[in-house]
Design a protein around this motif. Structure first.
Motif, PDB file in Angstrom:
ATOM      1  N   LEU A 127       4.840  13.815  16.467  1.00  0.00           N
ATOM      2  CA  LEU A 127       3.442  14.252  16.524  1.00  0.00           C
ATOM      3  C   LEU A 127       3.353  15.621  15.872  1.00  0.00           C
ATOM      4  CD1 LEU A 127       0.552  13.731  17.431  1.00  0.00           C
ATOM      5  CD2 LEU A 127       1.146  14.718  19.653  1.00  0.00           C
ATOM      6  N   GLY A 128       2.750  15.658  14.680  1.00  0.00           N
ATOM      7  CA  GLY A 128       2.742  16.881  13.894  1.00  0.00           C
ATOM      8  C   GLY A 128       1.435  17.627  13.933  1.00  0.00           C
ATOM      9  N   GLU A 129       1.527  18.869  13.500  1.00  0.00           N
ATOM     10  CA  GLU A 129       0.324  19.692  13.397  1.00  0.00           C
ATOM     11  C   GLU A 129      -0.545  19.184  12.255  1.00  0.00           C
ATOM     12  OE1 GLU A 129       1.430  23.693  12.472  1.00  0.00           O
ATOM     13  OE2 GLU A 129       2.203  23.169  10.514  1.00  0.00           O
ATOM     14  N   ASP A 130      -1.818  19.545  12.301  1.00  0.00           N
ATOM     15  CA  ASP A 130      -2.737  19.275  11.206  1.00  0.00           C
ATOM     16  C   ASP A 130      -3.714  20.434  11.142  1.00  0.00           C
ATOM     17  OD1 ASP A 130      -4.724  18.809  13.182  1.00  0.00           O
ATOM     18  OD2 ASP A 130      -4.359  16.660  13.170  1.00  0.00           O
ATOM     19  N   ALA A 131      -4.796  20.289  10.407  1.00  0.00           N
ATOM     20  CA  ALA A 131      -5.730  21.396  10.219  1.00  0.00           C
ATOM     21  C   ALA A 131      -6.371  21.881  11.517  1.00  0.00           C
ATOM     22  CB  ALA A 131      -6.816  20.995   9.230  1.00  0.00           C
ATOM     23  N   SER A 132      -6.411  21.037  12.541  1.00  0.00           N
ATOM     24  CA  SER A 132      -7.084  21.442  13.776  1.00  0.00           C
ATOM     25  C   SER A 132      -6.222  21.340  15.030  1.00  0.00           C
ATOM     26  CB  SER A 132      -8.363  20.625  13.974  1.00  0.00           C
ATOM     27  OG  SER A 132      -8.054  19.250  14.041  1.00  0.00           O
ATOM     28  N   HIS A 133      -4.935  21.024  14.881  1.00  0.00           N
ATOM     29  CA  HIS A 133      -4.047  20.903  16.038  1.00  0.00           C
ATOM     30  C   HIS A 133      -2.698  21.555  15.763  1.00  0.00           C
ATOM     31  CE1 HIS A 133      -6.855  17.522  16.493  1.00  0.00           C
ATOM     32  NE2 HIS A 133      -6.783  17.821  17.774  1.00  0.00           N
ATOM     33  N   GLY A 134      -2.062  22.014  16.805  1.00  0.00           N
ATOM     34  CA  GLY A 134      -0.739  22.604  16.676  1.00  0.00           C
ATOM     35  C   GLY A 134      -0.043  22.666  18.024  1.00  0.00           C
ATOM     36  N   TRP A 135       1.213  23.080  18.009  1.00  0.00           N
ATOM     37  CA  TRP A 135       2.031  23.136  19.217  1.00  0.00           C
ATOM     38  C   TRP A 135       2.131  24.557  19.754  1.00  0.00           C
ATOM     39  CZ3 TRP A 135       3.453  19.071  21.884  1.00  0.00           C
ATOM     40  CH2 TRP A 135       3.466  17.837  21.257  1.00  0.00           C
ATOM     41  N   THR A 136       2.020  24.682  21.080  1.00  0.00           N
ATOM     42  CA  THR A 136       2.279  25.934  21.776  1.00  0.00           C
ATOM     43  C   THR A 136       3.222  25.628  22.929  1.00  0.00           C
ATOM     44  OG1 THR A 136       0.433  25.690  23.329  1.00  0.00           O
ATOM     45  CG2 THR A 136      -0.016  26.858  21.262  1.00  0.00           C
ATOM     46  N   TYR A 137       3.771  26.669  23.531  1.00  0.00           N
ATOM     47  CA  TYR A 137       4.620  26.454  24.699  1.00  0.00           C
ATOM     48  C   TYR A 137       4.361  27.527  25.743  1.00  0.00           C
ATOM     49  CZ  TYR A 137       7.970  30.210  23.555  1.00  0.00           C
ATOM     50  OH  TYR A 137       8.570  31.420  23.328  1.00  0.00           O
ATOM     51  N   LYS A 138       4.623  27.166  26.978  1.00  0.00           N
ATOM     52  CA  LYS A 138       4.534  28.093  28.103  1.00  0.00           C
ATOM     53  C   LYS A 138       5.837  28.022  28.884  1.00  0.00           C
ATOM     54  CE  LYS A 138      -0.433  27.994  28.819  1.00  0.00           C
ATOM     55  NZ  LYS A 138      -1.521  27.790  29.784  1.00  0.00           N
ATOM     56  N   VAL A 139       6.232  29.156  29.420  1.00  0.00           N
ATOM     57  CA  VAL A 139       7.406  29.233  30.286  1.00  0.00           C
ATOM     58  C   VAL A 139       6.920  29.764  31.630  1.00  0.00           C
ATOM     59  CG1 VAL A 139       9.695  30.216  30.645  1.00  0.00           C
ATOM     60  CG2 VAL A 139       8.923  29.660  28.321  1.00  0.00           C
ATOM     61  N   ASN A 140       7.141  28.974  32.656  1.00  0.00           N
ATOM     62  CA  ASN A 140       6.697  29.335  34.008  1.00  0.00           C
ATOM     63  C   ASN A 140       5.210  29.673  34.041  1.00  0.00           C
ATOM     64  OD1 ASN A 140       9.393  29.031  34.875  1.00  0.00           O
ATOM     65  ND2 ASN A 140       9.836  31.128  34.270  1.00  0.00           N
ATOM     66  N   GLY A 141       4.419  28.918  33.273  1.00  0.00           N
ATOM     67  CA  GLY A 141       2.973  29.065  33.287  1.00  0.00           C
ATOM     68  C   GLY A 141       2.407  30.138  32.381  1.00  0.00           C
ATOM     69  N   SER A 142       3.267  30.903  31.698  1.00  0.00           N
ATOM     70  CA  SER A 142       2.794  31.964  30.805  1.00  0.00           C
ATOM     71  C   SER A 142       3.247  31.704  29.379  1.00  0.00           C
ATOM     72  CB  SER A 142       3.350  33.321  31.250  1.00  0.00           C
ATOM     73  OG  SER A 142       2.866  33.658  32.526  1.00  0.00           O
ATOM     74  N   MET A 143       2.408  32.096  28.416  1.00  0.00           N
ATOM     75  CA  MET A 143       2.753  31.923  27.014  1.00  0.00           C
ATOM     76  C   MET A 143       3.525  33.165  26.538  1.00  0.00           C
ATOM     77  SD  MET A 143       0.263  30.914  23.840  1.00  0.00           S
ATOM     78  CE  MET A 143      -0.363  29.522  24.766  1.00  0.00           C
ATOM     79  N   PRO A 144       4.797  33.006  26.210  1.00  0.00           N
ATOM     80  CA  PRO A 144       5.580  34.151  25.728  1.00  0.00           C
ATOM     81  C   PRO A 144       5.021  34.701  24.416  1.00  0.00           C
ATOM     82  CG  PRO A 144       7.032  32.362  26.390  1.00  0.00           C
ATOM     83  CD  PRO A 144       5.629  31.813  26.367  1.00  0.00           C
ATOM     84  N   ASN A 145       5.341  35.952  24.121  1.00  0.00           N
ATOM     85  CA  ASN A 145       4.845  36.574  22.892  1.00  0.00           C
ATOM     86  C   ASN A 145       5.889  36.532  21.774  1.00  0.00           C
ATOM     87  OD1 ASN A 145       6.626  38.407  23.910  1.00  0.00           O
ATOM     88  ND2 ASN A 145       5.250  40.159  23.818  1.00  0.00           N
ATOM     89  N   VAL A 146       6.816  35.563  21.856  1.00  0.00           N
ATOM     90  CA  VAL A 146       7.821  35.363  20.819  1.00  0.00           C
ATOM     91  C   VAL A 146       7.864  33.886  20.457  1.00  0.00           C
ATOM     92  CG1 VAL A 146       9.254  37.325  21.504  1.00  0.00           C
ATOM     93  CG2 VAL A 146       9.706  35.077  22.479  1.00  0.00           C
ATOM     94  N   MET A 147       8.348  33.609  19.251  1.00  0.00           N
ATOM     95  CA  MET A 147       8.516  32.220  18.827  1.00  0.00           C
ATOM     96  C   MET A 147       9.527  31.545  19.752  1.00  0.00           C
ATOM     97  SD  MET A 147       6.421  32.145  16.352  1.00  0.00           S
ATOM     98  CE  MET A 147       6.607  31.044  14.983  1.00  0.00           C
TER      99      MET A 147
END
Length: 68
Positions: free
Chosen positions: A27-47
Motif C-alpha cells: 500500500l503506497g503513498e499517492d498525491a493525497s495519502h502517506g504513511w506516519t507512525y506513532k510510538v506509545n501514542g505520540s508522533m516522534p519528531n524523527v524519521m
C-alpha cells in the motif's frame, strides 16, 4: 532496533537524516495519502529509521490523508 516495518519500501534520505517510508505491504503513498507512525501514542519528531524502539513500546503505522 528501528521502528521501520520490515515490509516497507523507502525512498531517499532527507536533510537531518532518515528515510521516508513510501509503502507498507504494497500500500503506497499517492498525491493525497502517506504513511506516519506513532510510538506509545505520540508522533516522534524523527524519521522512523532514526527512532530506537525499546522493549514494551507500541508502534502503530497509519495511512493518512495529506495535503489538505
Amino acid at each position: 532496533m528501528s521502528a521501520s516495518y520490515a515490509a516497507a519500501q523507502a525512498r531517499g534520505a532527507y536533510p537531518g537524516g532518515g528515510t521516508w517510508v513510501t509503502a507498507i505491504n504494497g500500500l503506497g503513498e499517492d498525491a493525497s495519502h502517506g504513511w506516519t507512525y506513532k510510538v506509545n501514542g505520540s508522533m516522534p519528531n524523527v524519521m522512523s529509521d532514526r527512532y530506537t524502539v525499546h522493549d514494551g513500546d507500541s508502534v502503530v503505522w497509519g495511512y493518512v490523508t495529506v495535503g489538505q
